[in-house]
Design an enzyme around this catalytic site. Structure first.
Site, mmCIF file in Angstrom:
data_model
loop_
_atom_site.group_PDB
_atom_site.id
_atom_site.type_symbol
_atom_site.label_atom_id
_atom_site.label_comp_id
_atom_site.label_asym_id
_atom_site.label_seq_id
_atom_site.Cartn_x
_atom_site.Cartn_y
_atom_site.Cartn_z
ATOM 1 N N ASP A 1 -88.326 -12.370 -43.423
ATOM 2 C CA ASP A 1 -87.913 -10.649 -43.750
ATOM 3 C C ASP A 1 -87.349 -10.490 -44.941
ATOM 4 O O ASP A 1 -86.087 -9.896 -44.911
ATOM 5 C CB ASP A 1 -87.273 -10.009 -42.513
ATOM 6 C CG ASP A 1 -86.030 -10.828 -42.279
ATOM 7 O OD1 ASP A 1 -85.464 -11.739 -42.958
ATOM 8 O OD2 ASP A 1 -84.881 -10.189 -41.740
ATOM 9 N N HIS B 1 -77.351 -18.092 -46.407
ATOM 10 C CA HIS B 1 -77.716 -18.203 -44.965
ATOM 11 C C HIS B 1 -79.178 -18.914 -45.056
ATOM 12 O O HIS B 1 -79.206 -20.027 -44.725
ATOM 13 C CB HIS B 1 -77.853 -16.874 -44.281
ATOM 14 C CG HIS B 1 -76.775 -16.134 -44.010
ATOM 15 N ND1 HIS B 1 -75.775 -16.998 -43.247
ATOM 16 C CD2 HIS B 1 -75.956 -14.845 -44.305
ATOM 17 C CE1 HIS B 1 -74.737 -15.830 -43.024
ATOM 18 N NE2 HIS B 1 -74.972 -14.989 -43.894
HETATM 19 C C1 BDR Z 1 -79.718 -13.522 -41.553
HETATM 20 O O1 BDR Z 1 -79.912 -12.333 -41.485
HETATM 21 C C2 BDR Z 1 -80.458 -11.766 -42.538
HETATM 22 O O2 BDR Z 1 -79.757 -10.616 -42.787
HETATM 23 C C3 BDR Z 1 -80.444 -12.773 -43.595
HETATM 24 O O3 BDR Z 1 -81.671 -12.471 -44.193
HETATM 25 C C4 BDR Z 1 -80.506 -14.093 -42.723
HETATM 26 O O4 BDR Z 1 -81.839 -14.621 -42.481
HETATM 27 C C5 BDR Z 1 -78.240 -13.970 -41.583
HETATM 28 O O5 BDR Z 1 -77.474 -13.722 -40.503
HETATM 29 CA CA CA Z 2 -83.791 -13.533 -43.451
#
Ligand code: BDR
Ligand code: CA
Length: 318
Positions: free
Chosen positions: A10, A241
């Site tokens: 995403d 992340h």
């Molecule tokens: C996850 O949530 C999204 O905002 C980031 O892309 C990552 O996949 C982190 O909690």
């Molecule tokens: Ca993500």
């Protein structure tokens, strides 16, 4: 032989970093991107996936558009304060010339996995909706996949989207519960480790100063994201992340894992919480966990090793 990878994503600033790392890694062969709502709407995340491939000069990699809402609830909505209104830090990228394939993400993902049975790793960087739909429509999917690696969840630490839930899981808890319950080899790279891995502003400067298309993209996309972490979480730089999953694929020895069955809470204010069962064996486990497969949950990481890998894959030598 490089490892075949389908990235369900995403994008999303940290998704962009992860995708660029995967494209730069000679050990990985990205065979498709599939898109999902999350950091922004599916229209936006699909545009961004195409933009990333165009900038990276990888028009050969197909993009399949995926779900625009969770399997059993409504889309909570985008997070422009984190990823910008355009999902890429509000940097002004021209519309891509590339277009997605006609198939849905779930069908395309299944077809890609079936074509290379036993060889494909699915890397999930967003809500788990496409994987859940693929499981519902193609029950033999788990038997055809090599491995599933997920950025999402929080076993023993607080959440980030809510006090108890991580954003990707919180965006579609019902889908996540299906994915963690399926009979395949799943690794959860969640907040337990990603909140230990902080890419500093100095490191970001070293990465974005490079004279490469990837570095220029990140130089434009990162400031808003970085500003969010500094203002809201009080850290210098960002938590990596989604990029941590690439590190897990390339250097699993940098992570400590535990094999725990996971249930995902779907009710009330704990919605989206990933609950591991830490102790009991299957027979004596509480009914909700009984018979569930064990998920490899990352509980600790060698942060410096991960950060070094991020820098080396995105650095000036690319
Ligand atoms: C996850 O949530 C999204 O905002 C980031 O892309 C990552 O996949 C982190 O909690
Ligand atoms: Ca993500």
């Amino acid at each position: 032989m490089p490892r075949k990878l389908i990235i369900d994503t995403d994008p999303g600033v940290d998704d962009a970093i992860a995708i660029l790392m995967a494209l730069a890694a000679s050990q990985l062969d990205v065979i498709a991107l599939t898109t999902v709502f999350g950091n922004a709407s599916t229209d936006v995340t699909t545009t961004n996936a195409l933009t990333l491939l165009e900038i990276a000069d990888r028009a050969d990699i197909p993009v399949a558009r995926g779900a625009s809402k969770p399997i059993a609830s409504n889309y909570i909505g985008p997070v422009p304060q984190v990823h910008g209104h355009n999902g890429l830090g509000d940097a002004p990228f021209p519309p891509p010339q590339l277009a997605p394939v006609a198939e849905t993400a779930a069908d395309f993902l299944y077809a890609g996995v079936a074509e290379h049975a036993g060889e494909v790793t699915i890397l999930a960087l967003g809500p788990l909706t496409n994987l859940a739909v693929a499981l519902q429509q193609h029950p033999d999917l788990p038997s055809l996949v090599d491995e599933v690696v997920i950025m999402g969840g929080n076993a023993l630490v607080p959440g980030n989207a809510t006090p108890v839930a991580e954003a990707n899981i919180n965006n579609d808890p019902e889908a996540a519960d299906l994915v963690f319950g399926a009979d395949w080899d799943v690794t959860m790279v969640g907040l337990d480790v990603t909140h230990q891995i902080n890419l500093s502003s100095a490191a970001i400067k070293r990465i974005t100063i490079a004279d490469t298309p990837a570095a220029r993209l990140l130089a434009d996309a990162l400031p808003l994201y970085q500003g969010f972490f500094e203002a809201r979480m009080g850290i210098d730089g960002i938590y990596v992340h989604d990029p941590s999953t690439i590190a897990f694929l390339l250097e699993p020895g940098a992570f400590t894992t535990q094999a725990w069955p996971i249930r995902v809470e779907t009710e009330s204010f704990s919605r989206g919480k990933t609950w591991p069962n830490l102790g009991d064996t299957d027979d004596s486990a509480p009914p909700a966990w009984r018979g569930r497969p064990r998920v490899k949950v990352c509980t600790d990481a060698d942060a410096q090793r991960v950060l070094d890998l991020v820098e080396s894959l995105l650095g000036a030598n690319q």
